[in-house]
Design a protein around this motif. Structure first.
Motif, PDB file in Angstrom:
ATOM      1  N   TYR A 210       0.839  -1.207   0.000  1.00 15.08           N
ATOM      2  CA  TYR A 210       0.000   0.000   0.000  1.00 15.08           C
ATOM      3  C   TYR A 210       0.868   1.249   0.000  1.00 15.08           C
ATOM      4  O   TYR A 210       0.639   2.185  -0.784  1.00 15.08           O
ATOM      5  N   GLU A 214       0.875   3.606  -3.307  1.00 13.95           N
ATOM      6  CA  GLU A 214       0.064   4.810  -3.127  1.00 13.95           C
ATOM      7  C   GLU A 214       0.857   6.032  -2.684  1.00 13.95           C
ATOM      8  O   GLU A 214       0.367   7.154  -2.823  1.00 13.95           O
ATOM      9  N   ASN A 297      -6.022  -1.632  -6.441  1.00 15.64           N
ATOM     10  CA  ASN A 297      -5.417  -1.105  -5.214  1.00 15.64           C
ATOM     11  C   ASN A 297      -5.276  -2.223  -4.194  1.00 15.64           C
ATOM     12  O   ASN A 297      -6.166  -3.060  -4.063  1.00 15.64           O
TER      13      ASN A 297
END
Length: 348
Positions: A210, A214, A297
Motif C-alpha cells: 500500500y 500509493e 489497489n
C-alpha cells in the motif's frame, strides 16, 4: 446604486450548487458499498450463529484468506500497469511442490528452502517480463504460457505424485528427508497464541505494498504506465523496468503464498493450487469497488479477500449446501459492484 449589468453578471465566477443530502448519501453508499455489505454479513451471521463472532473464528477466517490476499496483492500490481498475471496460481502451486521437494528429497532446511522458493518465484516473474517486455508478447498470452509450463513442470520430478515423507521416486528409491519443524511454523504458529503467522505476513505485505503503490514515485509510475505507457516513457519513466519489477514482485508474492500453503498442510499436493488463481483474481477485482476507487489497489484486494472469506465462512457455519455457496457469493458480489458502479449515477 444601479443594478449589476448583464456583462458584469456573466463575468462573475460560477458557484457550485450545494450538494443535496440525497446526493451525499448516494456518494457514501458508492464509496462504502463493500463495507456496508460486510457489516450486514457480520450482523446476519452473528444473529444466526453466535459462534461466528468469536476471536478464534475470525482468526481462522483471516488465516484462510491470507494466501489469497498475498497472491492477489501481486496480481494487483500487474493490473496497475495494465497487465494481468495469469501464472500466479501456477507459481504458488509449483512453490508448494518445490518447497516440499527441497526438504523431502534434497534434505534442505528452512533457511535454504525459503530463499530458494522465493528466488524461483522471482525468476518466473522475470521470465514473464522477458516475454512481455523484450519479445512483446501480450501479457495474457505470456502468463498463460507460463501457467501451462509450470503446471506440467511441477509434475515431472515426482512422475505426477504428491510429495510427502517416504516418497517413492521415479527411479524406485525412497526419499529420506522430512519437513523442517521451523518451516512448518510458518503456516501453523501464532503470535501470543492468537494471531496466526500467515495473518501477520498478509498484513505486512498489504501495508508495504500500500505504501509502495500509493505513496511513492514508483507507485505513481505504476499507474501512469497502466494509464498511458507512451506518455509515461516520454515523461522520463523507465516503463520496461517498471513492468519487469511488477511481474517479479507478483511471482515472488505467489511463491510466498505457496510457502505458506506448504507449511500449513505439510505436504506437496499436486492439486494444492487449483483454486488459488481464481480466488486471487476475484479479490483483486473486488478491490476496484472498495472506496469506489475503480482501479487496482492493494487495500481493496485485501478487503476483497476478507469479504469473500467472511461470506464463505458464514455460509458454512449456517450449513448452506456447498452447491449453493458459489451462487450466493456471486450474487452478493454483483450487488456490491452494482452499488459501486451504478448506484446514483448521473443520467446522460
Amino acid at each position: 446604486m444601479s443594478d449589476i449589468s448583464q456583462s458584469q453578471r456573466q463575468s462573475l465566477p460560477a458557484t457550485t450548487p450545494p450538494r443535496s443530502t440525497g446526493e451525499a448519501a448516494k456518494t457514501i453508499i458508492r464509496r462504502g458499498a463493500v463495507f456496508l455489505l460486510l457489516a450486514a454479513l457480520f450482523v446476519l451471521f452473528t444473529l444466526a450463529q453466535p459462534a461466528f463472532l468469536t476471536v478464534s473464528n475470525l482468526m481462522s477466517v483471516l488465516q484462510a484468506v491470507s494466501v489469497v490476499a498475498i497472491i492477489g496483492a501481486g496480481v494487483t500490481v500487474t493490473l496497475a500497469i495494465g497487465g494481468f498475471d495469469l501464472s500466479a496460481g501456477a507459481v504458488a502451486a509449483s512453490s508448494v511442490m518445490a518447497a516440499s521437494y527441497a526438504m523431502i528429497v534434497l534434505g534442505f532446511n528452512v533457511w535454504q528452502t525459503v530463499p530458494l522458493v522465493l528466488a524461483f518465484g522471482a525468476l518466473v516473474g522475470l521470465f514473464n517480463a522477458l516475454l512481455i517486455v523484450r519479445l512483446k508478447v501480450p501479457d495474457l498470452l505470456a502468463t498463460l504460457s507460463s501457467m501451462f509450463l509450470l503446471t506440467g513442470l511441477q509434475l515431472i520430478p515426482t512422475a505426477g505424485r504428491s510429495i510427502s515423507v517416504g516418497l517413492i521416486l521415479p527411479d524406485g528409491s525412497t526419499a529420506t528427508g522430512k519437513y523442517d519443524p521451523l518451516f512448518l511454523l510458518i503456516g501453523r504458529s501464532s503470535l501470543l497464541g492468537t494471531v496466526p503467522l500467515p495473518v501477520i505476513l498478509m498484513a505486512v505485505v498489504a501495508i508495504a505494498l500500500y505504501v509502495l503503490t500509493e505513496h511513492t514515485r514508483f507507485g505513481r509510475l505504476l499507474f501512469a504506465t497502466g494509464g498511458n505507457e507512451i506518455a509515461t516513457r516520454l515523461a522520463g519513466g523507465n516503463t520496461a523496468r517498471i513492468r519487469t519489477l511488477a511481474y517479479v514482485l507478483s511471482g515472488t508474492l505467489a511463491a510466498l503464498g505457496g510457502i505458506i500453503v506448504a507449511a500449513r498442510v505439510g505436504r506437496g499436493d499436486v492439486s494444492s493450487g487449483a483454486s488459488l488463481l481464481m480466488d486471487s483474481v476475484a479479490a483483486s477485482l473486488i478491490g476496484f469497488a472498495v472506496l469506489s476507487l475503480k482501479r487496482p489497489n492493494v487495500l481493496g484486494t485485501t478487503v476483497g479477500a476478507v469479504f469473500v472469506g467472511i461470506l464463505l465462512n458464514g455460509l458454512t457455519m449456517l450449513n448452506a449446501p456447498y452447491y449453493t455457496q458459489d451462487f450466493i457469493k456471486g450474487a452478493v458480489l454483483v450487488g456490491a459492484l452494482a452499488l459501486t458502479y451504478g448506484f446514483g449515477r448521473a443520467r446522460a
